[in-house]
Design an enzyme around this catalytic site. Structure first.
Site, PDB file in Angstrom:
ATOM      1  N   ASP A  27       3.608   9.444  -0.782  1.00 43.41           N
ATOM      2  CA  ASP A  27       2.404   8.713  -0.403  1.00 43.41           C
ATOM      3  C   ASP A  27       2.160   7.623  -1.426  1.00 43.41           C
ATOM      4  O   ASP A  27       2.289   7.874  -2.626  1.00 43.41           O
ATOM      5  CB  ASP A  27       1.209   9.689  -0.395  1.00 43.41           C
ATOM      6  N   HIS A  47       0.821  -1.221   0.000  1.00 41.24           N
ATOM      7  CA  HIS A  47       0.000   0.000   0.000  1.00 41.24           C
ATOM      8  C   HIS A  47       0.852   1.267   0.000  1.00 41.24           C
ATOM      9  O   HIS A  47       0.337   2.351  -0.252  1.00 41.24           O
ATOM     10  CB  HIS A  47      -0.931   0.004   1.225  1.00 41.24           C
TER      11      HIS A  47
END
Ligand code: ADQ
Length: 457
Positions: free
Chosen positions: A364, A156
Site C-alpha cells: 500500500d 499515491h
C-alpha cells in the site's frame, strides 16, 4: 504565489452535493482557493462521442474543468492500462499484470487528450500539480506542446523495485515521461530508493544531491512526502459521532465482546483474504477468543469492471462463509463482512469502538485507514493498531504492532497481544502515533509539496 492547476483522473467539484468529498479533495480545494485555481480531469462519464470542449463550473476563484471519455478510451486507459497493468505491477502483483499494446496506446491517447484540452486553459505563471499513476505521461505531453511552467507529480501508490518495474515492456518510456516533471513526490523512502535504483542502474542517470537527479537529459527534484490525514477533523467527527444512533447502538453491545475492524476498498492489494485466514489462525491457536471477538470487515466493491475485482468478492464471501461455518455459535458470528460503504461519521464511531484496527495490506502506498483508526481512538482507553510492514504508513506509525501479512501465525499473535495489552502500553503506543499524526497532516503534506515545487527554479 501563483495560480494552482490540479490535474487528476477524477475531479471533485465542490458544488456537487452528491460528490463524497473525501479528505484529499477538501485539502486540494483549500489549496486551489488560496490563490485561485483550476482543477482538471475526467468527469466520470463515458459517452459515445465526447464533446470537444471541457465542461466548466466556477465556484468563487476556483474553476473545475472536466471532460467525458469515449467508452473505448475508458476501457483501454482506465480499466485497461491503469488498473490492469500499472496498479497490479506497482503493487508487486506480476501474476495479475496484463500487458497489452492496445491498452498502452489507449493510455497514451488519453494523456495526449488531457494535454490538448488543458493547454488552452493554462496561464503563464501557473503551478501545475498532477496526481497519480493514471497520468504519468501527461507532463511529457505538455512539455512537448511547449509548456514551461513548473510541474509537479505525486505518486499515491508504491514505486516498485527495479526488477518488477523492468517487467513492463514500456518501462523506459514511462519513466522517461516521469522525468519531464520538475518535482516527483513519493510516499516513502522505500519508494524513493526503488526509483533511484531504476534511475542509476537502468536509466544510466545520476543522483546529484539535494534531492536532485539527472536522467533522460533532464534535471529534476525527487522527494518523499508521506500523505497525512486531517487529524483534528477526525477527532472532531469522533466526538460529534458519539451522539449518532449507530454509536449509541454500538455502546449497548455486551462488554465482554471485542471487535476487530478492517476497512478497505475491495482490492487484492489490501490483503483481505489473507486477513481472514490470519483471523482463522487466531481462533485455531487461541481458542479462548472464540465467542469473544468478531472481525468486522467493511469492504465496498471497487473497479468492478475489472475481472480480478469480481473474483476477489467471491473469494472473500467463500472464505467468510467457511470460517463462520467452522466456528460460529448460536450467539456469535466470527466474521461480519459488510460489502458496503459507510458515512465518515459512522466509520469513525466504528473505529473508536473497535479494540483492534487490523490493517494488513500486502502493499500500500500509504493507507489512510491506519491513520484514521489511530486518530479516532479514545485517549483514555485507546485501541491497538496492527499494521502491515508493507503499508507506507508503517514507516511513521512504528509504535503500532507491525506484522508481516503473509505470516498468519505472527498476525494471530499480534492480534492476541493487542487484545490483552495493558492500558498503560496502549496509551504509550497511541500517544507516540498521535504525535506523528498531529505533526504531519494532510495540510502539511500539501503545503510541503507545493513549497518544494515553487522552490524548484
Ligand atoms: P486507497 O487505496 O483508496 O488510496 P486508503 O488510503 O486506504 O486507500 O483509503 C482512502 C480513503 O477511503 C480513506 O480515507 C478511507 O476512510 C476511505 N475508505 C476506505 N474504505 C472505506 C469504506 N468501506 N467506507 C467508507 N470510506 C472508506 C490510494 C493509495 C493509498 C494512499 C491513498 C492516499 O492506494 O496507499 O494512502 O491513495 O494517497
Amino acid at each position: 504565489m501563483n495560480r494552482l492547476v490540479v490535474i487528476s483522473n477524477r475531479v471533485t467539484v465542490s458544488t456537487d452535493k452528491k460528490a463524497r468529498a473525501g479528505g484529499l479533495a477538501v485539502a486540494l480545494q483549500d489549496a486551489l482557493r488560496e490563490n485561485g485555481g483550476l482543477w482538471f480531469g475526467w468527469s466520470g462519464k463515458t459517452v459515445q462521442k465526447p464533446s470537444c470542449q471541457p465542461a466548466m463550473v466556477t465556484d468563487g476563484n476556483v474553476t473545475y474543468a472536466t471532460i467525458n471519455l469515449s467508452r473505448k478510451n475508458f476501457a483501454e486507459y482506465y480499466n485497461g492500462f491503469a488498473n490492469r497493468t500499472l496498479w497490479p505491477l506497482f503493487h508487486y502483483r506480476l501474476d495479475l499484470t496484463a500487458f497489452s499494446k492496445q491498452n498502452y496506446s489507449g493510455y497514451q491517447q488519453v494523456n495526449t487528450l488531457f494535454a490538448s484540452k488543458i493547454l488552452p486553459l493554462l496561464e503563464d505563471d501557473d503551478t501545475i500539480w498532477v496526481h497519480d499513476y493514471h497520468l504519468i505521461p501527461l507532463g511529457e505531453e505538455l512539455r512537448r506542446t511547449g509548456v514551461t511552467q513548473r510541474m509537479g507529480f505525486f505518486l499515491h501508490i508504491p514505486f516498485p523495485a527495479m526488477e518488477i518495474m523492468t517487467a513492463l515492456p514500456s518501462h523506459r518510456s514511462l519513466i522517461r515521461s516521469l522525468c519531464a516533471y520538475d518535482l516527483v513526490g513519493f510516499q516513502t523512502e522505500n519508494d524513493l530508493r526503488a526509483f533511484f535504483d531504476y534511475i542509476v542502474h537502468e536509466a544510466g542517470g545520476k543522483i546529484i544531491g539535494n534531492h536532485r537527479i539527472q536522467a533522460f537529459g533532464r534535471t529534476l527534484k525527487v522527494q518523499v512526502f508521506p500523505i497525512g490525514i486531517n487529524t483534528e477533523a477526525i477527532i472532531r467527527e469522533t466526538l460529534n459521532s458519539s451522539r449518532s444512533k449507530m454509536a449509541r447502538g454500538l455502546m449497548d453491545r455486551p462488554s465482554d465482546k471485542d471487535w476487530i475492524i478492517g476497512v478497505d476498498r475491495l482490492d487484492y492489494s489490501k490483503g483481505i483474504v489473507e486477513r481472514f485466514q490470519a483471523f482463522e489462525r487466531l481462533l485455531e491457536n487461541y481458542p479462548a477468543y472464540r465467542g469473544r471477538v468478531t472481525l468486522l470487515q467493511i469492504a465496498p466493491p471497487s473497479r468492478s469492471e475489472v475481472p480480478e475485482y469480481k473474483e476477489i468478492q467471491h473469494t472473500l464471501e467463500a472464505e467468510a462463509g467457511h470460517i463462520n461455518g467452522r466456528f460460529a455459535d448460536y450467539d456469535w458470528v466470527p466474521i461480519n463482512y459488510l460489502s458496503k460503504s459507510f458515512t465518515r461519521q459512522n466509520l469513525v464511531s466504528l473505529y473508536r469502538n473497535s479494540r483492534i484496527g487490523l490493517v494488513t495490506p500486502l502493499r500500500d502506498g500509504m493507507n489512510l485507514v491506519a491513520k484514521e483508526y489511530v486518530a479516532a481512538q479514545n485517549p483514555h482507553d485507546p485501541g491497538v493498531l496492527v499494521l502491515s510492514r508493507f503499508a507506507g504508513a508503517a514507516r511513521e506509525l512504528d509504535s503500532a504492532l507491525i506484522v508481516n501479512p503473509f505470516d498468519f501465525d505472527s498476525v494471530a499473535d499480534a492480534i492476541a497481544k493487542g487484545l490483552d495489552m495493558p492500558m498503560e502500553e496502549r496509551r504509550e503506543r497511541w500517544s507516540a502515533m498521535m504525535e506523528t499524526l498531529r505533526a504531519n497532516t494532510l495540510g502539511t503534506w500539501r503545503d510541503d509539496f507545493l513549497k518544494s515545487l515553487n522552490d524548484v527554479r
